[in-house]
Design a protein around this motif. Structure first.
Motif, short mmCIF file in Angstrom:
data_model
loop_
_atom_site.label_atom_id
_atom_site.label_comp_id
_atom_site.label_asym_id
_atom_site.label_seq_id
_atom_site.Cartn_x
_atom_site.Cartn_y
_atom_site.Cartn_z
N VAL A 129 -0.67 -6.14 8.73
CA VAL A 129 0.64 -4.81 8.79
C VAL A 129 1.30 -4.79 8.76
O VAL A 129 1.53 -4.67 10.36
N SER A 135 -4.70 -0.48 4.84
CA SER A 135 -4.22 -1.36 4.88
C SER A 135 -5.06 -2.06 5.91
O SER A 135 -4.64 -3.10 5.40
N GLY A 172 2.53 -1.57 4.57
CA GLY A 172 2.27 0.42 3.98
C GLY A 172 3.84 0.87 4.34
O GLY A 172 4.60 0.88 4.88
N CYS A 213 0.64 5.25 2.20
CA CYS A 213 -0.65 4.54 2.67
C CYS A 213 -1.56 5.39 3.95
O CYS A 213 -2.25 5.01 4.50
N VAL A 244 -0.89 -7.28 4.44
CA VAL A 244 -0.09 -5.82 3.93
C VAL A 244 1.37 -5.36 4.56
O VAL A 244 1.83 -5.08 5.37
N ASP A 257 0.95 -1.26 -0.65
CA ASP A 257 -0.22 0.10 -0.14
C ASP A 257 0.72 1.26 0.24
O ASP A 257 1.30 1.80 0.81
N GLY A 291 -2.84 4.41 7.48
CA GLY A 291 -3.06 2.73 7.64
C GLY A 291 -4.40 2.75 7.56
O GLY A 291 -4.67 1.24 7.16
#
Length: 320
Positions: free
Chosen positions: A150, A100, A113, A94, A111, A91, A97
C-alpha cells in the motif's frame, strides 16, 4: 440530561449550540478548501472515536460490534463485485487508510490510496508502518502488508485522471474503490470519466455512498437533506439512479445494481451521536467556527433522514 427532537439524550449544555444561517455559496473550490481543512483538523478525532475505518458499518445482526460492522461493509462490496485477490486497486478518498490496509493484508492487493488531506496521508503512513513493521520503499513509496502493498498520495480526486495518465506515473488499475467520498466531489461526472479512463478492460468501479431519496418535497429536503449537505460539506446530493446514469455516460456498464442498505447502516449514526456527547468535543466544534457546529449538528439530520427514508445509503458496482 435533555431529550432532543429526535429522541436522543444529550447534555444540557449541548442544546445551546445552534447553527448560524448557512454561509452563501462562493465556489466549488472554496468548498474543497473547507473540506481539506475539515479533514486536516478532524482526522485525529475520527481515529480516536471511530477507529481506522472511517466509514459506515453494515449490521447483519443487532449484536455486531461497530468494528465487525465496518468490515462487513467492506466484505459486502467485495462480494457484490466478485473481487479477485491480488488486484491492483486505487482507493479514492482513502481517509487514514483502513480499507487500503485491509485489502492489502487480507486480499494480497497492491493499493494506492489518495486523499485531499495531507494529515490523513501522515496518519495513514504511520498506521501502516506500525502494521507492516517494514520501512517504506524509497523507490515506490509503498509498504508491504502480508502478500500485498500500500502507498498513500495527497491528491485532489478530481485530478486523478491527469495524475495517473501522464509521465512516469502513468498506470491503470484492476479496481477503483470509492467509499463515502464521491458525495464530496463537485463534479461527479468527471470522477466517473476519470475512473473509466484509469480502469483496465474488465476492471471494476466499486461505490458506496450517501444519497437523497427520489421525489422529495421541498419540506422534506429542507428538513432532512439540506442540514446534511451543509454540515457534511457536500455539494448537492444525487439519487442512486443519477450515479448509474453518470457511469453509463462515462462508458461503464452496470455490474451490480444499486443495493440499498440504509436500514442496515443507520445504526452508525446512533453510535456516532452517542460518541460525541462530550462537552470537550463540542468545545472543539465551537473552536472550528460555524463549520464545526454544523458538522456535529448534522448527525441529528442523518439519524432523522434515515428514519424518514429521505436519506439513503447504497453500494453499486460498474465495470469497463
Amino acid at each position: 440530561m435533555a431529550t432532543n427532537h429526535d429522541g436522543a439524550s444529550a447534555p444540557q449544555d449541548i442544546e445551546k449550540y445552534s447553527v448560524p444561517e448557512a454561509e452563501p455559496f462562493v465556489s466549488f473550490q472554496a468548498l474543497k478548501d473547507r473540506i481539506r481543512h475539515h479533514y486536516e483538523v478532524a482526522s485525529d478525532y475520527y481515529y480516536s472515536l471511530w477507529g481506522e475505518h472511517i466509514h459506515h458499518g453494515y449490521w447483519i445482526t443487532p449484536n455486531d460490534s461497530k468494528e465487525k460492522a465496518q468490515i462487513q461493509l467492506i466484505d459486502l462490496i467485495l462480494e457484490r463485485s466478485k473481487f479477485k485477490a491480488g488486484s491492483k486497486v486505487l482507493d479514492v478518498g482513502c481517509g487514514i487508510g483502513g480499507t487500503s490496509r485491509f485489502l492489502a493484508k487480507n486480499h494480497a492487493c497492491h493499493v494506492t490510496g489518495v486523499t485531499i488531506s495531507g494529515r490523513q496521508v501522515e496518519l495513514a503512513k504511520k498506521l501502516t508502518l506500525e502494521a507492516s513493521k517494514e520501512e517504506e520503499s524509497p523507490v515506490s513509496g509503498s509498504l508491504r502488508l502480508g502478500e500485498g502493498s500500500v502507498q498513500f498520495i495527497e491528491l485532489d480526486a478530481e485530478k486523478m485522471g491527469e495524475y495517473f495518465t501522464t509521465g512516469e506515473k502513468a498506470e491503470t488499475f484492476d479496481c477503483v474503490w470509492i467509499s463515502e467520498a464521491m458525495s464530496h466531489l463537485p463534479d461527479k461526472q468527471l470522477f466517473f470519466d476519470n475512473a473509466a479512463k484509469l480502469l483496465k478492460p474488465g476492471g471494476k468501479l466499486m461505490v458506496a455512498d450517501w444519497f437523497k431519496d427520489v421525489g422529495l418535497t421541498e419540506t422534506q429536503f429542507k428538513a432532512d437533506i439540506a442540514p446534511i449537505e451543509d454540515g457534511m460539506l457536500l455539494p448537492p446530493l444525487c439519487t442512486q439512479i443519477e450515479y448509474v446514469e453518470k457511469a453509463k455516460k462515462a462508458g461503464l456498464q452496470v455490474f451490480s445494481e444499486p443495493f440499498d442498505i440504509s436500514k442496515q447502516v443507520s445504526k452508525t449514526w446512533d453510535l456516532s451521536w452517542g460518541l460525541i456527547q462530550s462537552p470537550a468535543l463540542w468545545a472543539f466544534a465551537v473552536s472550528q467556527g460555524r463549520d464545526g457546529l454544523a458538522f456535529f449538528q448534522s448527525f441529528r439530520a442523518m439519524r432523522r433522514g434515515y428514519a424518514n427514508g429521505s436519506f439513503r445509503y447504497a453500494v453499486m458496482v460498474f465495470n469497463k
